[in-house]
Design a protein around this motif. Sequence first.
Motif, PDB file in Angstrom:
ATOM      1  N   LYS A   1      15.127  13.413 -21.335  1.00  0.00           N
ATOM      2  CA  LYS A   1      15.248  13.220 -19.887  1.00  0.00           C
ATOM      3  C   LYS A   1      15.854  11.853 -19.593  1.00  0.00           C
ATOM      4  O   LYS A   1      15.415  10.846 -20.141  1.00  0.00           O
ATOM      5  CB  LYS A   1      13.873  13.311 -19.218  1.00  0.00           C
ATOM      6  N   VAL A   2      16.833  11.831 -18.706  1.00  0.00           N
ATOM      7  CA  VAL A   2      17.418  10.583 -18.227  1.00  0.00           C
ATOM      8  C   VAL A   2      17.367  10.624 -16.709  1.00  0.00           C
ATOM      9  O   VAL A   2      18.034  11.449 -16.083  1.00  0.00           O
ATOM     10  CB  VAL A   2      18.879  10.407 -18.699  1.00  0.00           C
ATOM     11  N   GLU A   3      16.556   9.768 -16.113  1.00  0.00           N
ATOM     12  CA  GLU A   3      16.434   9.701 -14.655  1.00  0.00           C
ATOM     13  C   GLU A   3      17.210   8.491 -14.158  1.00  0.00           C
ATOM     14  O   GLU A   3      16.905   7.366 -14.559  1.00  0.00           O
ATOM     15  CB  GLU A   3      14.969   9.606 -14.260  1.00  0.00           C
ATOM     16  N   ILE A   4      18.198   8.714 -13.309  1.00  0.00           N
ATOM     17  CA  ILE A   4      19.038   7.628 -12.822  1.00  0.00           C
ATOM     18  C   ILE A   4      18.652   7.299 -11.382  1.00  0.00           C
ATOM     19  O   ILE A   4      18.947   8.060 -10.449  1.00  0.00           O
ATOM     20  CB  ILE A   4      20.526   7.977 -12.920  1.00  0.00           C
ATOM     21  N   GLU A   5      17.965   6.186 -11.214  1.00  0.00           N
ATOM     22  CA  GLU A   5      17.535   5.762  -9.886  1.00  0.00           C
ATOM     23  C   GLU A   5      18.745   5.540  -8.987  1.00  0.00           C
ATOM     24  O   GLU A   5      19.729   4.911  -9.395  1.00  0.00           O
ATOM     25  CB  GLU A   5      16.716   4.474  -9.976  1.00  0.00           C
ATOM     26  N   TRP A   6      18.669   6.064  -7.772  1.00  0.00           N
ATOM     27  CA  TRP A   6      19.693   5.908  -6.730  1.00  0.00           C
ATOM     28  C   TRP A   6      20.994   6.638  -7.049  1.00  0.00           C
ATOM     29  O   TRP A   6      21.942   6.581  -6.283  1.00  0.00           O
ATOM     30  CB  TRP A   6      19.986   4.430  -6.446  1.00  0.00           C
ATOM     31  N   GLY A   7      21.066   7.311  -8.173  1.00  0.00           N
ATOM     32  CA  GLY A   7      22.290   8.026  -8.520  1.00  0.00           C
ATOM     33  C   GLY A   7      22.545   9.197  -7.587  1.00  0.00           C
ATOM     34  O   GLY A   7      21.626   9.915  -7.195  1.00  0.00           O
ATOM     35  N   ASN A   8      23.823   9.387  -7.206  1.00  0.00           N
ATOM     36  CA  ASN A   8      24.168  10.551  -6.393  1.00  0.00           C
ATOM     37  C   ASN A   8      24.503  11.739  -7.296  1.00  0.00           C
ATOM     38  O   ASN A   8      24.424  11.648  -8.514  1.00  0.00           O
ATOM     39  CB  ASN A   8      25.307  10.223  -5.418  1.00  0.00           C
ATOM     40  N   HIS A   9      24.911  12.837  -6.684  1.00  0.00           N
ATOM     41  CA  HIS A   9      25.083  14.091  -7.429  1.00  0.00           C
ATOM     42  C   HIS A   9      26.093  13.961  -8.569  1.00  0.00           C
ATOM     43  O   HIS A   9      25.841  14.421  -9.681  1.00  0.00           O
ATOM     44  CB  HIS A   9      25.517  15.187  -6.453  1.00  0.00           C
ATOM     45  N   SER A  10      27.216  13.333  -8.299  1.00  0.00           N
ATOM     46  CA  SER A  10      28.271  13.222  -9.316  1.00  0.00           C
ATOM     47  C   SER A  10      28.218  11.908 -10.073  1.00  0.00           C
ATOM     48  O   SER A  10      29.069  11.652 -10.931  1.00  0.00           O
ATOM     49  CB  SER A  10      29.646  13.374  -8.660  1.00  0.00           C
ATOM     50  N   LEU A  11      27.231  11.058  -9.755  1.00  0.00           N
ATOM     51  CA  LEU A  11      27.059   9.753 -10.395  1.00  0.00           C
ATOM     52  C   LEU A  11      28.267   8.840 -10.192  1.00  0.00           C
ATOM     53  O   LEU A  11      28.541   7.970 -11.016  1.00  0.00           O
ATOM     54  CB  LEU A  11      26.748   9.909 -11.893  1.00  0.00           C
ATOM     55  N   SER A  12      28.971   9.018  -9.080  1.00  0.00           N
ATOM     56  CA  SER A  12      30.106   8.139  -8.783  1.00  0.00           C
ATOM     57  C   SER A  12      29.647   6.713  -8.515  1.00  0.00           C
ATOM     58  O   SER A  12      30.427   5.767  -8.658  1.00  0.00           O
ATOM     59  CB  SER A  12      30.883   8.670  -7.571  1.00  0.00           C
ATOM     60  N   ASN A  13      28.371   6.545  -8.159  1.00  0.00           N
ATOM     61  CA  ASN A  13      27.836   5.205  -7.916  1.00  0.00           C
ATOM     62  C   ASN A  13      27.071   4.648  -9.114  1.00  0.00           C
ATOM     63  O   ASN A  13      26.497   3.567  -9.049  1.00  0.00           O
ATOM     64  CB  ASN A  13      26.923   5.213  -6.683  1.00  0.00           C
ATOM     65  N   ARG A  14      27.050   5.372 -10.213  1.00  0.00           N
ATOM     66  CA  ARG A  14      26.351   4.931 -11.421  1.00  0.00           C
ATOM     67  C   ARG A  14      27.136   5.370 -12.668  1.00  0.00           C
ATOM     68  O   ARG A  14      26.581   5.925 -13.609  1.00  0.00           O
ATOM     69  CB  ARG A  14      24.925   5.513 -11.464  1.00  0.00           C
ATOM     70  N   VAL A  15      28.425   5.086 -12.664  1.00  0.00           N
ATOM     71  CA  VAL A  15      29.298   5.532 -13.742  1.00  0.00           C
ATOM     72  C   VAL A  15      28.897   4.929 -15.086  1.00  0.00           C
ATOM     73  O   VAL A  15      28.836   5.617 -16.109  1.00  0.00           O
ATOM     74  CB  VAL A  15      30.771   5.192 -13.413  1.00  0.00           C
ATOM     75  N   GLN A  16      28.611   3.621 -15.104  1.00  0.00           N
ATOM     76  CA  GLN A  16      28.280   2.962 -16.359  1.00  0.00           C
ATOM     77  C   GLN A  16      27.028   3.564 -16.996  1.00  0.00           C
ATOM     78  O   GLN A  16      26.988   3.812 -18.208  1.00  0.00           O
ATOM     79  CB  GLN A  16      28.054   1.455 -16.115  1.00  0.00           C
ATOM     80  N   GLU A  17      26.014   3.815 -16.175  1.00  0.00           N
ATOM     81  CA  GLU A  17      24.785   4.395 -16.703  1.00  0.00           C
ATOM     82  C   GLU A  17      25.027   5.790 -17.270  1.00  0.00           C
ATOM     83  O   GLU A  17      24.479   6.160 -18.310  1.00  0.00           O
ATOM     84  CB  GLU A  17      23.722   4.474 -15.598  1.00  0.00           C
TER      85      GLU A  17
END
Length: 347
Positions: free
Chosen positions: A309-325
């Motif tokens: 499991k990888v939970e990305i806090e504040w990440g949006n659906h496509s992870l455009s705001n959390r690309v590095q993670e």
Amino acid sequence: MNLSTSASLASTSSSSSSSWLSGIVRGRPGSFKMAKNSSNPPSAASAAAVPVVDGAGPVNKKNQLRGVMFKYGPKSIQVAFKTGDYRRQVIFIGGLTDGFLATDYLMPLATALEAEKWSLVQFLMSSSYSGYGTSSLKQDALELDELVNYLINKEDSEGVVLLGHSTGCQDIVYYMRTNTACSRAVRAAILQAPVSDREYNATKPDIASTIDLATKMINEGRGSELMPRTEDSDTPITAYRYHSLCAYNGDDDMFSSDLSEDQLKQRLGHMSHTPCQIIFSMNDEYVPEYVDKKALVNRLSKAMGGAEKVEIEWGNHSLSNRVQEAVQAMISFITREGPKGWDDPWS
């Protein structure tokens, strides 16, 4: 999720007695959560931050991908694009309306995979772009199988990792249930944003009456006919596909929070035979507010036999705001313990 890989694939030995697959199975039960303050600048070790020199690597300074485009099947839509020329491939499977370069993390992922001697393959299928309304998970699985078959027979593939985004996650689950000969070449699967189309669509007005119409058409043997056009959609969609996406227990209904433990296991249990990673955005705009995302991720992981499991806090659906993670988590999973030899899928 910034890159920190354990070993370069270029230095691994194909004669080792320990397989990459067994290595990643040992690492499956783990789970980790991304830091909330994940907007910090990436470190120098981050794959997405690897300096790109014009003329080298899959991405040039003009933000263009270099690679090879090829046909993998007889249909005109069956075109794929591959970066890198390696015998291990990550296949990206997009969601509804997606095509090439569907998510922002694909370019940095291509760069990261290049460093690890993996290729990234993006492909079009009958359901790409606006085609999803007249297609099905079954059709997607058939075309994905054709792509894997091409990579095995034309590219001498040593195995693939499937990376699904949104409805692409349903495609992976459906495909792995088919248990075709080519599916045995799937080393691992990554489900990025496995969310419920049904629960999202349930927030729209008049959805119940439209589902009733689709059900009526199916019962009358008109499941392949198009639904009347609705105000919120310009995409032609058959009664069958509408029911599959929007109705309780439809073919696409795999990740809904109101499904029981037994129902989830029935839909996802076969994935326990494949090393899996679930990447879930904790601010996914396609997940209704009432859904307990953390509980849902835990239940999905359990149903899949303990998927990472990888939970990305504040990440949006496509992870455009959390690309590095996103890139770090994927690369860490793909390269875990290296491949130390490949188990021949045909033996």
